[in-house]
Design a protein around this motif. Structure first.
Motif, PDB file in Angstrom:
ATOM      1  N   UNK A  35      72.575 -44.456  32.718  1.00 26.53           N
ATOM      2  CA  UNK A  35      73.619 -43.567  33.263  1.00 26.53           C
ATOM      3  C   UNK A  35      73.914 -42.471  32.251  1.00 26.53           C
ATOM      4  N   UNK A  36      73.873 -41.237  32.718  1.00 23.19           N
ATOM      5  CA  UNK A  36      74.082 -40.122  31.786  1.00 23.19           C
ATOM      6  C   UNK A  36      75.537 -39.677  31.751  1.00 23.19           C
ATOM      7  N   UNK A  37      76.213 -39.789  32.893  1.00 17.16           N
ATOM      8  CA  UNK A  37      77.558 -39.205  32.995  1.00 17.16           C
ATOM      9  C   UNK A  37      78.437 -39.702  31.865  1.00 17.16           C
ATOM     10  N   UNK A  38      79.174 -38.771  31.255  1.00 10.86           N
ATOM     11  CA  UNK A  38      80.130 -39.222  30.231  1.00 10.86           C
ATOM     12  C   UNK A  38      81.182 -40.094  30.926  1.00 10.86           C
ATOM     13  N   UNK A  39      82.227 -40.476  30.227  1.00 10.76           N
ATOM     14  CA  UNK A  39      83.227 -41.370  30.821  1.00 10.76           C
ATOM     15  C   UNK A  39      83.583 -40.884  32.222  1.00 10.76           C
ATOM     16  N   UNK A  40      83.604 -41.777  33.196  1.00 12.23           N
ATOM     17  CA  UNK A  40      83.850 -41.373  34.585  1.00 12.23           C
ATOM     18  C   UNK A  40      85.336 -41.062  34.756  1.00 12.23           C
ATOM     19  N   UNK A  41      85.633 -39.863  35.226  1.00 14.18           N
ATOM     20  CA  UNK A  41      87.030 -39.476  35.457  1.00 14.18           C
ATOM     21  C   UNK A  41      87.421 -39.948  36.864  1.00 14.18           C
ATOM     22  N   UNK A  42      87.967 -41.152  36.942  1.00 19.75           N
ATOM     23  CA  UNK A  42      88.260 -41.770  38.251  1.00 19.75           C
ATOM     24  C   UNK A  42      89.315 -40.981  39.003  1.00 19.75           C
ATOM     25  N   UNK A  43      90.319 -40.479  38.274  1.00 21.39           N
ATOM     26  CA  UNK A  43      91.378 -39.705  38.952  1.00 21.39           C
ATOM     27  C   UNK A  43      90.778 -38.466  39.619  1.00 21.39           C
ATOM     28  N   UNK A  44      89.796 -37.847  38.923  1.00 23.90           N
ATOM     29  CA  UNK A  44      89.130 -36.666  39.505  1.00 23.90           C
ATOM     30  C   UNK A  44      88.350 -37.059  40.766  1.00 23.90           C
ATOM     31  N   UNK A  45      87.684 -38.225  40.701  1.00 18.60           N
ATOM     32  CA  UNK A  45      86.950 -38.698  41.892  1.00 18.60           C
ATOM     33  C   UNK A  45      87.928 -38.966  43.038  1.00 18.60           C
ATOM     34  N   UNK A  46      89.085 -39.530  42.689  1.00 20.12           N
ATOM     35  CA  UNK A  46      90.078 -39.827  43.750  1.00 20.12           C
ATOM     36  C   UNK A  46      90.602 -38.527  44.367  1.00 20.12           C
TER      37      UNK A  46
END
Ligand code: SAM
Length: 240
Positions: A109-120
């Motif tokens: 997985x390349x993505x840096x820390x997943x910004x869950x709030x942004x995904x929401x």
């Protein structure tokens, strides 16, 4: 328009500044223009816009126009990508009928820390755009074995595998789903670097999993996501 408040006839809702600006100056809605609201719990409501300033407005809630609909029962598991494409992935998953969006951390997985709030936030925006009333849930990122264990055994997992033999995906999905009522469904798409060998073994060891080829070309992960979601919906989705 998505709001967080509980909705009831006669309620006067002050709009957040960005939403008021969007309605007044982007959509150029005027006083008494109808605005459709949802909060993800109480269905869709009609409201009217009561402008209170150039960039501020209230909404006066009138009546409910559509009953609440349940979340679609499709889980979308994916290895995160770089954030700009992650926004795209989250939006396409919502548009294509995912009810749960589950980031899965894999070796490549390349993505840096997943910004869950942004995904929401992307899920809410996509729900507004595609006119659904239930906002798909975005889970906290999980490592692959944990994510697989969290899937109910009866859920058919469609694993997008570029190394699977190229065959007729429609026939493969129908065969995996069996006759009669389609089972609850999940799809799994890997990262740009693909799955590591030991991850492939972990996936293959899960019963009720079908490795599906999406054709002879290597698709970008975000392309594969749209392709497999469209296929699954068309073949097994029965109008979900
Ligand atoms: N292993 C690929 C390579 O060496 O370039 C990289 C993986 S691909 C960019 C990203 C993900 O999209 C894969 O893990 C897989 O889930 C999915 N995918 C891409 N092409 C596919 C295909 N033809 N059939 C099935 N899945 C595919």
């Amino acid at each position: 328009l998505h709001v967080t408040h509980d909705l009831a006839a006669g309620l006067r809702l002050p709009l957040e500044r960005a939403q008021a600006n969007y309605l007044l100056n982007v959509l150029r809605r005027g006083p008494d223009d109808p605005v459709l609201l949802f909060n993800g719990r109480q269905g869709e409501w009609r409201a009217t816009l009561a402008a209170t300033g150039r960039k501020s407005a209230d909404l006066v809630v009138a009546e409910r126009t559509r009953p609440q609909t349940p979340l679609p029962d499709l889980h979308y598991l994916f290895a995160p990508l770089k954030s700009a494409r992650l926004d795209y992935l989250a939006q396409k998953a919502v548009e294509m009928g995912a009810g749960q969006i589950r980031p899965v951390i894999t070796r490549y997985t390349q993505g840096e820390r997943v910004n869950v709030e942004r995904l929401r936030a992307n899920a809410v925006e996509a729900a507004e755009q595609c006119g659904i009333l239930a906002v798909p849930e975005v889970a906290e990122p999980e490592r692959l074995p944990v994510a697989l264990d969290a899937i109910e055994p009866e859920r058919l997992l469609v694993f997008c595998d570029e190394d699977a033999p190229v065959s007729d995906p429609v026939a493969a999905l129908r065969a995996a789903a069996g006759n009669g009522e389609a089972p609850p469904l999940g799809v799994l798409v890997g990262p740009e670097g693909g799955f590591a060998p030991e991850e492939r073994e972990t996936i293959a060891a899960r019963p009720n999993t079908v490795a599906l080829s999406l054709g002879p070309r290597i698709l970008r992960a975000d392309t594969a996501a749209v392709v497999v979601l469209a296929l699954v919906q068309a073949v097994l989705g029965d109008g979900r």
